[in-house]
Structure formats: C-alpha cells, structure tokens
Design an enzyme around this catalytic site. Structure first.
Site, short mmCIF file in Angstrom:
data_model
loop_
_atom_site.label_atom_id
_atom_site.label_comp_id
_atom_site.label_asym_id
_atom_site.label_seq_id
_atom_site.Cartn_x
_atom_site.Cartn_y
_atom_site.Cartn_z
N SER A 120 0.85 2.31 -2.45
CA SER A 120 0.69 1.00 -3.09
C SER A 120 -0.76 0.75 -3.52
O SER A 120 -1.69 1.19 -2.85
CB SER A 120 1.12 -0.11 -2.14
OG SER A 120 2.43 0.11 -1.70
N GLU A 235 11.51 7.07 4.01
CA GLU A 235 10.92 5.84 4.52
C GLU A 235 12.02 4.82 4.78
O GLU A 235 12.09 4.19 5.83
CB GLU A 235 9.92 5.27 3.51
CG GLU A 235 9.40 3.88 3.91
CD GLU A 235 8.26 3.38 3.03
OE1 GLU A 235 8.26 3.68 1.83
OE2 GLU A 235 7.38 2.67 3.56
C1 LIG Z 1 3.33 -4.66 6.65
C2 LIG Z 1 3.27 -3.81 5.42
C3 LIG Z 1 2.95 -2.47 5.53
C4 LIG Z 1 2.86 -1.68 4.39
N1 LIG Z 1 2.48 -0.37 4.54
C5 LIG Z 1 2.30 0.39 3.42
C6 LIG Z 1 1.79 1.73 3.52
O1 LIG Z 1 1.52 2.22 4.62
N2 LIG Z 1 1.57 2.43 2.40
C7 LIG Z 1 1.84 1.92 1.16
O2 LIG Z 1 1.65 2.62 0.19
N3 LIG Z 1 2.33 0.66 1.01
C8 LIG Z 1 2.55 -0.11 2.12
N4 LIG Z 1 3.01 -1.41 1.98
C9 LIG Z 1 3.17 -1.98 0.62
C10 LIG Z 1 4.58 -2.27 0.19
O3 LIG Z 1 5.26 -1.12 -0.13
C11 LIG Z 1 4.47 -3.24 -1.00
O4 LIG Z 1 3.95 -4.44 -0.50
C12 LIG Z 1 5.78 -3.49 -1.66
O5 LIG Z 1 6.22 -2.37 -2.37
C13 LIG Z 1 5.72 -4.67 -2.63
O6 LIG Z 1 4.66 -4.58 -3.51
P1 LIG Z 1 3.66 -5.80 -3.73
O7 LIG Z 1 3.21 -6.26 -2.43
O8 LIG Z 1 2.66 -5.40 -4.72
O9 LIG Z 1 4.58 -6.95 -4.36
P2 LIG Z 1 5.06 -7.04 -5.87
O10 LIG Z 1 5.60 -5.75 -6.29
O11 LIG Z 1 4.00 -7.68 -6.67
O12 LIG Z 1 6.29 -8.03 -5.72
C14 LIG Z 1 6.16 -9.43 -5.71
C15 LIG Z 1 7.56 -10.00 -5.77
O13 LIG Z 1 8.17 -9.63 -7.01
C16 LIG Z 1 9.42 -9.02 -6.76
N5 LIG Z 1 9.72 -8.02 -7.78
C17 LIG Z 1 8.93 -7.04 -8.23
N6 LIG Z 1 9.58 -6.30 -9.14
C18 LIG Z 1 10.82 -6.82 -9.24
C19 LIG Z 1 11.98 -6.49 -10.01
N7 LIG Z 1 11.99 -5.46 -10.86
N8 LIG Z 1 13.09 -7.23 -9.85
C20 LIG Z 1 13.09 -8.27 -9.00
N9 LIG Z 1 12.04 -8.64 -8.25
C21 LIG Z 1 10.92 -7.90 -8.39
C22 LIG Z 1 9.27 -8.41 -5.40
O14 LIG Z 1 10.52 -8.19 -4.80
C23 LIG Z 1 8.46 -9.47 -4.67
O15 LIG Z 1 9.30 -10.48 -4.22
C24 LIG Z 1 3.12 -2.22 3.11
C25 LIG Z 1 3.45 -3.59 2.99
C26 LIG Z 1 3.53 -4.38 4.13
C27 LIG Z 1 3.88 -5.82 3.96
#
Ligand SMILES: Cc1cc2nc3c(=O)[nH]c(=O)nc-3n(C[C@H](O)[C@H](O)[C@H](O)COP(=O)(O)OP(=O)(O)OC[C@H]3O[C@@H](n4cnc5c(N)ncnc54)[C@H](O)[C@@H]3O)c2cc1C
Lengths: 403, 370
Positions: A120, A235
């Site tokens: 991410s 995962e």
């Molecule tokens: C505790 C924790 C640990 C994590 N650990 C890791 C890790 O070790 N390594 C790593 O790489 N990542 C990690 N992550 C990251 C995680 O994979 C991302 O937070 C997640 O993929 C969401 O991305 P974002 O936070 O950028 O939210 P965004 O992608 O910006 O999403 C924001 C909102 O928009 C919605 N959304 C986005 N696209 C769509 C769509 N096409 N249709 C409908 N809704 C949509 C999402 O569902 C969400 O509600 C971690 C996250 C957390 C919270």
C-alpha cells in the site's frame, strides 16, 4: 479437521510431528531451533515440496501437524511472523528462483527473519495496481524510490515483499514487478504510525535509493501483479481463514465473557449472542466446506468470503461485548505503549482487554482488502456480474488521475 | 411556538456558540487537553460562563440564569459535540444543576449557583454506585449523622469537581448531600477512559462531612430529572459530532481518488454516505424534539428523551463507523480526528444507565399502551 487426504498422508504428518516433538522437546529447545527442526522435517507448510519446509501433502493436513506440535507446547510461528508464514512463504515458494527460495525460507521459518508487506501507498490502497513507487534497473541491481504506508511490522522486519512500478508507460497492471527487499538496506527508512488503539503496529516506509539484486525479483519483469495475486489470496486466507474449532476466535471471547459475567446478562443480549454464535458457526462451517471442496486447488475468489465475513463478524461480536460490558465499556487500559516501547502490538499491549480488541476490530474491514472491494470481487468474479465502468485499465498508468 | 422553528434569538445563540467553540476548541487544543489531568481548560470554562453567559441558559432568571430552556442548551451542546470542547458541560450543566434545582433547596442553590454559572465552580452529580450503576436503588454510599461512607464509580467530572451532590442512603431513603471537593476523607481517582475527551472518577468516602440537600423524598425525582436533561444534552452533542463526521466523510469521498476516480463515485461509498445522512437527520429530529418536549410540552418529555437516546446513540455509532470505513487506513490512525468522535459515540452510549435502559423505558411507554 475434515480432509480428503489419504490415510497414509495423515499418518506421515502425525508421525513426523511426533518425532520432531520427541527429538526436540519444546520446553527445552530454543524457539529457532525447534522451528528449524519443523522446517527441516517438512512441517512448516506441509503442502510445500520436500526441502522447502514441506512434505508435498495436502494443505489441509497443516492443522494436524500444528495440533501435535503446538499441543506439545511448541510455539505458534504464525503469531510471531504472520506475514512471513501466511503470505511471504507461499509467494516465495511459488515464484522465487530455487536457490533464492532456499536462502529465504529457513530463516523465515525459524522466525529469525520477520517479514512485512510493502504494497500500500498513500495514493494506492484499494487500487493497489495504481501504485507509484518506482524501481529502475542499474546493471544487475534495482534501485527503488517511493513511499509505502500502513506497513505492519516494518519496524521489526528483516525482509519485505515489495511491489513496485517498473514501466509507467503501459497500463497499470502490466507495469509492475515484484521483489524481496532487505529492510536493513540504507535506502530504507521506517517511521511508526500510531493507530486508534494507541499502539503503533504499522509504519510509513520511505524508500530512497534502496537497492535490490535482480536475483531477488520474483517472477518476470512486468508480471508483478500476477505474483501479487498469490500474496493477496494467501493474505485473505490467513486473515479470514478462521479456525476449524467451534467457538474459537472473537466469538470465543464473547462466550467467555458471557459465562464469566452472569451479572451482565439480559434476554436481549442473550438473543443477540445466539445470533452471533450461529453466524460464526456458519462461517466456520463454510471455511471447512471450502477446504474440503477445493482440496489442493489454489484458493479462488471464493477465498474472499471468509475474509469478508470474518471481518464484519469480529466487529459485530466486539460491539456485542461492549454492550454487554455496559458502563465498564467506557474504560480503557492505556493508550500509551507499556514501558515506553512504541512497537507494542495490540496483542502484547494488554491481553484480555476487550475494549482494545474492540477498537482494533475497526481495521478488520480495511486491512487486507476492504469489505467494499471484497464485495466487488464476489459480485464480479464469483457471480459474474458486470463491473462498474472503468477508465483506468487500458490507459498508460502515467495518464490515470491519482490522489 | 412551532416545534423545530428556531427564533431569531436562538439562531443568534447558535452562532455565538459555534463561534466560541470553533475558536476555543480547535483539534490541536482538544488533543492537548486529552493529556491533561482535568481534561479541560478552566480559563475557557470561566469565559464561557462569565463572559459569554452560556452556562446558565436553562437556569431560571430567579436563580441568576438566562431563563431560556433545553432548546437553547441543546444548541450549545451540539456545538460542543461538533468541536469536542473540553469541559464539564455534562457533569455540571446537564446533570448537577438540574438536580440541584429539582431538589428544591433554595439555600444551597443560592450558595452554589453563582459560581457554577460564572464558570468558577465545577459541580458534579454523584448518583452511581461503586460499580458505576446509574441511580441505584441501593446507593453504595451511606450517611450517618452528617458524614458519608462508601464508594462510587463512573462519576462524570467527579475528579475536577469543586463540590459534589452525592446520592447516599439514609434513614429516610436515598437523599442528596453536598460535599466539598477537598473534604477530608474524600479520595478521588480519574478512571482511565476510552473517550479521552471526558473524565469519569472513582470516589471513596471515609466519614466525609456532608450537608443534606433538599428533602430525602425529592432525591430520586431530582436524579431522574437530571438524567432526562442530560440525555437531551448528550443527544444534541451526538448530533454535532455526527454532523462533523459526515462532513469529513463526504469531503473525503469527493476528493480521494482510486481507480482514476473519486471513491464517492462508487455506489458502495455513495450509498453509505447517503445512509449516514439519514442517520444524522433522524438524530437531529429526535434530539431537537426531546428539547422541545421538555420546554414546550410537545410530547411526553420522558418518552421524548428516551427516544432521543435510542435514536442518536445508534446513529452516532453508525456514522462514526462509516466515517472510519470511508477513510480507509487513514480513518484508523491516531492522527486522524475520526477516532476521537468514534470513542465519544461508544462511550456516550453507555452513560446515564446506557441506551439499553432507555430502550426498555421506551418499550414500557409505547408497546403496550394502557
Ligand atoms: C491495521 C492495518 C494494517 C495494514 N497492514 C498493511 C501491510 O502490512 N502492508 C500493506 O501493504 N498494506 C497494509 N494495510 C493497508 C490496507 O491494505 C489498505 O488500507 C486498504 O487496502 C485500503 O486502502 P486505503 O487505506 O488507501 O483506502 P482507500 O482505498 O482509499 O479506500 C477508501 C474507501 O473507499 C472504498 N473504495 C475504494 N475503491 C472502491 C471501489 N472500487 N468500490 C467501492 N469502494 C471502494 C474503500 O472500500 C474504502 O471504504 C493495512 C491497513 C490497516 C488498517
């Protein structure tokens, strides 16, 4: 554990596990030595090939191995090295060159090397394939520039699974390449990020000229998305897989709380807990059924069901626990990491703290793929429904708006 | 007076409340105060009382207040909820003052209210038992010849209080007693809270000197009246907080791009935001209605207060959860303000006896009408 494995395989696994426990009594064997013995005997991932920590038998037999090893007091390596065991190992064994896999798997298995996942980025979460971190080849070394975020365990990890962009001029899924990064490289800087529980499990990782030998590339250049799929499916399985034991996991916490606190019971809460129990058990049974039906085929999009359900169920169960606790739910152990250690995970920072687990469960519907994204996967890939119109998949990555 | 139609004075009051809360409670200040022992700034509290005159809105003029009502108090609460303004609004203004007025002890009221209204005195209502149960049938503090013995927990603003109204069991049943915050024999400890913007305390009384307030017979009613007032204040504060959350979720949905487009263009997100809007609207209606019912008798005030609790707690929780989700990983961080409001929602749902008790009272009132 129900499994379709032949009896001979069951016996092989059980017999091997008993032998390891007899030769390396967990109580008197150092942790890395014990886990090394498990790896050498093929019990780390029983379905991996011989020599890579496996016995070449059905994946479903892992539970049997673990129950013998852990039943005798052995450590739970997944709890120590979750990304290593759950995601890195399956990706490495499938996509790394054999000599690289040989180099990486054993220290992973012994937990001498912890792993993290650098996927991410600030601009690329759900839209992982939109990521911007660049890797450029310099001789036989890749040089990486960019920023990752939400990287769990980066502050303790020795190695990372890294997805980076190697060609910005092709559509986004085609310009990615997958690497294993050494976290001790001077071009890697890790900064902790605090979460709402008070702990700092995850981090920002800045990559400023970090170097990776080409031998540590997994899969072909431009094939990173395909390799990443192996990681992501594992995962989801690791996070959502759940246990095959009735009443384990968060529902077990709720049941225990219910039994310990007769003073808090009401008929309304009793009904709610019953509904939650039924939902948790249906999820458990679905996991069992999937394991039996898929046999040794790799998990497909149906693997998203346990992740989706497990996350929302966890939240509902902890919501219940908080309602059960009544006014006690307004208390919290401490938001400050104990003893000034800022890398306390939520597991170590106050065991048995329902409120902490409750707050932590908020992340379940975000980490490892959000529930919205998982519902899209189920709707589109399992049910065959049309996707929402897309504008980002056929243009060069460079031209797609980001932010 | 038409329900839901604010007068010019009420609209002006809202502007003032919004202005001071915005100025005096920016997020950085909220976070700073979370780390202080009292959790609020006494100077700001005195200015709210003495300079702006907002602490006696619902206090009759003969007691030195503004002689307005719960509608006005609700407008203030909404703004404090929106900005998470630190201060004993709940413990002092919403609980202790109504209890004091309802207890009907004019002498004690005359003594205490001037300081309370100008913000120099923090008064708390200690009407729980030693496990935090609200208004217990059997108080866990007892009185014997003018002194109090026992313990209480989850007393809102109990540690900062300069004086406390304590519900204690005496020979004529439960009665309210006035105790000085610094009285010998009184020990107070702030309880480590989930919501760092509110403070609750555990109290221990070892032969603490106390003065009876009002008659013993009036105590239970006074505590019940206080709870109803506080329920309306909590409901209104939840509306302000939920609106703030909704605004930030919608802003994020509009500006965050994934897959080359704003995430708000995905129906999963758009529909969630729409549902959050409905929640906020319902919460607002229920909270305002409860205030009008109390002031103007547009409904049974007790029923309206319970309805407001049931509707606003659930709405606040749902909006907070939705706001975390719309923000993705960012919404789970300490740096982002969402968790402050989320913890408020979780904690508020359990205060004053909790929303389950409100639902039970509501059921009694409406399911099997006589
Ligand atoms: C505790 C924790 C640990 C994590 N650990 C890791 C890790 O070790 N390594 C790593 O790489 N990542 C990690 N992550 C990251 C995680 O994979 C991302 O937070 C997640 O993929 C969401 O991305 P974002 O936070 O950028 O939210 P965004 O992608 O910006 O999403 C924001 C909102 O928009 C919605 N959304 C986005 N696209 C769509 C769509 N096409 N249709 C409908 N809704 C949509 C999402 O569902 C969400 O509600 C971690 C996250 C957390 C919270």
């Amino acid at each position: 554990m129900t499994t379709t494995a032949p009896t001979s395989h069951r016996e092989l696994v059980a017999e091997t596990a008993r032998r390891v426990v007899a030769e390396h009594p967990p109580a008197s064997t150092p942790r890395d030595e014990f886990l090394g013995a498990c790896f050498d005997a093929g019990l780390a991932w029983v379905h991996f090939p011989h020599g890579s920590g496996g016995l070449g038998v059905e994946a479903g037999l892992q539970d049997l191995a673990d129950s013998v090893l852990q039943g005798a007091g052995g450590p739970v390596p997944f709890a120590i090295n979750p990304i290593g065991y759950g995601m890195a190992a399956p990706t490495v064994v499938e996509h790394a060159r054999p000599e690289v896999a040989a180099e990486l798997l054993r220290p992973l298995a012994t937990c001498e090397e912890l792993w993290c996942q650098l996927f991410s980025e600030p601009g690329a979460g759900s839209d992982l394939a939109g990521l911007a971190t660049r890797a450029v080849l310099d001789g036989d070394t890749w040089v990486v520039e960019g920023q990752k975020v939400w990287t769990s365990l980066a502050h303790r990890a020795r190695r990372a699974l890294l997805l980076a962009r190697t060609d910005p001029d092709v559509p986004k899924h085609r310009g990615l390449t997958y690497f294993v990064l050494d976290m001790t490289d001077p071009g890697v800087e890790v900064r902790p990020l605090r979460q709402m529980t008070g702990a700092a499990e995850f981090n920002e990782v800045h990559l400023d000229g970090a170097r990776i030998p080409d031998s540590h590339r997994l899969g072909e250049v431009g094939q990173g998305w395909r390799v990443a799929m192996t990681t992501l499916m594992n995962e989801r399985r690791a996070i959502g897989g759940g246990s095959s034991r009735r009443g384990s996991g968060s529902i077990g916490t709720a049941l225990r709380l219910w039994r310990e606190r007769p003073d808090l019971r009401t008929p309304t809460l009793r009904d709610r807990l019953t509904q939650l129990f039924a939902a948790a058990d249906a999820a458990r049974l679905t996991g069992e059924r999937q394991r039996v039906e898929s046999g040794d085929r790799p998990v497909g999009p149906e693997g998203s069901i346990p992740k989706l359900v497990g996350a929302e169920l966890n939240q509902a169960v902890y919501d219940f626990c908080m309602d059960l606790l009544g006014v006690e739910a307004t208390l919290y152990g401490s938001y400050d990491p104990p003893d000034g250690v800022d890398d306390a995970t939520d597991e170590t920072a106050g065991a048995g703290d329902v409120q902490r687990a409750f707050l932590r469960s908020r992340a379940n519907t975000i980490e490892g793929g959000t529930s919205e994204v998982l519902r899209n996967i189920l709707g589109e890939r399992l049910l065959g429904l049309p996707g929402e119109p897309r504008t980002d998949t056929n243009r060069p990555w460079r031209e797609v708006p980001r932010g | 007076m038409v329900e839901f139609e604010f007068t010019a004075e009420q609209r002006a009051l809202r502007e003032v409340a919004r202005d001071v809360c915005t100025r005096w409670s920016p997020e950085a200040e909220v976070r700073r105060l979370m780390g202080t022992p009292e959790g609020f700034d006494r100077t700001v509290w005195r200015r709210l009382g003495a300079d702006v005159g907002l602490l006696g809105l619902a206090v009759p003029e003969e007691h030195g207040g503004a002689g307005a009502g719960l509608v006005e108090l609700a407008l203030l609460a909404e703004e404090t909820g929106r900005t998470l303004l630190g201060g004993p609004l709940l413990g002092t203004v919403a609980l202790a003052v109504p209890a004091l007025l309802a207890a009907g002890d004019d002498a004690v009221a005359a003594e205490l209210l001037p300081g309370v209204l100008d913000g120099s005195t923090v008064l708390a209502l200690a009407a729980t038992d030693d496990r935090g149960t609200w208004a217990p049938a059997q108080p866990s503090v007892t009185t014997d010849g003018g002194t109090l013995t026992g313990g209480q927990a989850h007393v809102l603003d109990g540690a900062a209080a300069d004086a406390l109204l304590v519900l204690a069991a005496g020979e004529q049943g439960p009665a309210l007693h006035l105790v000085d915050g610094g009285a010998p024999g009184l020990t107070r400890e702030v309880q480590s809270g989930l919501d760092l913007t509110r403070r609750q305390a555990r109290l221990r009384f070892d032969g603490v000197a106390a003065r009876p307030v009002g008659s013993a017979g009036a105590a239970a009613d006074a505590v019940a009246t206080a709870r109803r007032t506080a329920a309306v204040v909590l409901a209104a504060a939840a509306v302000g907080s939920a609106q703030r959350l909704l605004d930030s979720a919608v802003e994020h949905a509009r500006t965050r791009l994934q897959f080359g487009r704003p995430i708000g263009s995905f129906q999963a997100i758009k529909h969630r935001c729409a549902d959050m809007l409905v929640d906020v609207e319902h919460a607002r209606s229920a909270a305002y209605h409860a205030a009008w019912a109390a002031d103007e008798g547009t409904d049974d005030p007790a029923l309206a207060a319970d309805l407001a609790t049931v509707v606003t707690t659930e709405a606040h929780l749902r909006v907070a959860r939705g706001t975390v989700q719309v923000h993705g990983g960012t919404g789970f961080t300490w740096e982002h303000p969402t968790h402050l409001h989320y913890k408020r929602a979780v904690s508020d749902a359990a205060l004053l006896g909790g929303r389950a008790a409100a639902a039970a009272r509501l059921a009694d009132a409406v399911l099997e009408p006589a």
